[in-house]
Write a protein that holds these residues in place. Structure first.
Motif, PDB file in Angstrom:
ATOM      1  N   HIS A   7       0.819  -1.214   0.000  1.00  0.00           N
ATOM      2  CA  HIS A   7       0.000   0.000   0.000  1.00  0.00           C
ATOM      3  C   HIS A   7       0.851   1.260   0.000  1.00  0.00           C
ATOM      4  N   VAL A   9       1.145   5.234   1.442  1.00  0.00           N
ATOM      5  CA  VAL A   9       0.786   5.955   2.658  1.00  0.00           C
ATOM      6  C   VAL A   9       0.668   7.443   2.361  1.00  0.00           C
ATOM      7  N   ALA A  11      -0.069  10.871   4.273  1.00  0.00           N
ATOM      8  CA  ALA A  11      -0.192  11.522   5.578  1.00  0.00           C
ATOM      9  C   ALA A  11      -1.114  12.728   5.459  1.00  0.00           C
ATOM     10  N   ASN A  43      -7.109   5.656  10.213  1.00  0.00           N
ATOM     11  CA  ASN A  43      -6.948   5.722   8.761  1.00  0.00           C
ATOM     12  C   ASN A  43      -8.258   5.515   8.021  1.00  0.00           C
ATOM     13  N   VAL A  45      -9.128   3.905   3.894  1.00  0.00           N
ATOM     14  CA  VAL A  45      -8.410   3.177   2.845  1.00  0.00           C
ATOM     15  C   VAL A  45      -9.282   3.011   1.597  1.00  0.00           C
ATOM     16  N   GLU A  59      -3.709   4.242   1.679  1.00  0.00           N
ATOM     17  CA  GLU A  59      -4.066   4.532   3.062  1.00  0.00           C
ATOM     18  C   GLU A  59      -3.900   6.019   3.344  1.00  0.00           C
ATOM     19  N   ILE A  61      -3.727   8.373   6.399  1.00  0.00           N
ATOM     20  CA  ILE A  61      -3.492   8.183   7.826  1.00  0.00           C
ATOM     21  C   ILE A  61      -3.260   9.531   8.505  1.00  0.00           C
ATOM     22  N   PHE A  76       5.879   6.164  10.202  1.00  0.00           N
ATOM     23  CA  PHE A  76       5.895   6.937   8.953  1.00  0.00           C
ATOM     24  C   PHE A  76       6.296   8.396   9.156  1.00  0.00           C
ATOM     25  N   HIS A  95       5.191   7.485   1.764  1.00  0.00           N
ATOM     26  CA  HIS A  95       5.828   6.189   1.940  1.00  0.00           C
ATOM     27  C   HIS A  95       5.070   5.117   1.162  1.00  0.00           C
ATOM     28  N   VAL A  97       4.582   0.693   1.525  1.00  0.00           N
ATOM     29  CA  VAL A  97       4.795  -0.472   2.391  1.00  0.00           C
ATOM     30  C   VAL A  97       4.763  -1.721   1.508  1.00  0.00           C
TER      31      VAL A  97
END
Length: 226
Positions: A7, A9, A11, A43, A45, A59, A61, A76, A95, A97
């Protein structure tokens, strides 16, 4: 292959801000999500799977204002004051993952080439379809290696979030990681992922290309100032 992208990320300053950003960027808001008691975050998604990136999601988050302080830096880099200031203006890609079935071995191999992916911690969150459980690499300082370009490692225990995510109309078609040392690239063996240096023309540590209801979208990741 040792790992696959699991996934992306994003922020955000809040989940509401992140959802509105997704609607403007992709033409759809993320659904589902939940709370991470381990990190004091929550989060939302949405699925972004494609032929090149199966079982993949995005995601959004944010720090959960209702959660107690986690007693350690959040994952993160979410506690980074510079990043906190940046996401107050707009959500940012920070980021990627990567999932693996051999998290301990791969974490150790990355450490052997002078990288610090962090220790393997256990986390979980509740969903309408049951408890999601996973193990993930997290550094003690909450930072990510290579300015976020080196993916964190995740190993799911049981169901994967994509099993119950509705079709979103958004698909990940390309991902470029920049500044990851060649030995780490070889160890990860990420299919469909391109790598390269950070230079004057390409300053973002990672760039993602997605197809969406609003057409193609290219996201360049946030990078801390030098």
């Amino acid at each position: 292959m040792n790992a696959r992208i699991d996934h992306l990320v994003i922020a955000a300053d809040s989940l509401e801000q992140g959802a509105a950003w997704c609607a403007a960027m992709f033409g759809v808001e993320p659904s589902g999500g939940g709370k991470h008691a381990l990190m004091g975050t929550h989060n939302r998604v949405m699925a972004i799977s494609s032929e090149s990136f199966p079982d993949c999601y995005l995601e959004v988050i944010a720090i959960d204002p209702e959660a107690p302080e986690p007693g350690r830096p959040r994952w993160f880099g979410l506690d980074n004051p510079e990043l906190r200031g940046a996401v107050r203006e707009s959500p940012r890609l920070v980021h990627a993952v990567a999932r693996t079935r051999h998290i301990e071995v791969l974490r150790g191999n990355l450490a052997n080439v002078a990288l610090d992916p962090g220790e393997v911690l256990t986390a979980q969150r509740g969903t309408a379809h049951g408890l999601l459980k996973w193990r993930i690499t997290i550094r003690d300082d909450g930072r990510t290696e290579c300015d976020g370009a080196l993916p964190s490692l995740i190993e799911w225990e049981g169901q994967h979030p994509c099993a119950h995510l509705p079709f979103s109309g958004v698909a990940l078609h390309g991902l470029v990681l920049r500044g990851v040392p060649a030995p780490a690239v070889e160890l990860l063996g990420l299919p469909a992922v391109h790598t390269g240096p950070i230079d004057a023309n390409h300053k973002a540590p990672l760039s993602a290309t997605l197809e969406s209801l609003r057409g193609p979208v290219v996201l360049d990741a946030w990078r801390p100032a030098r």
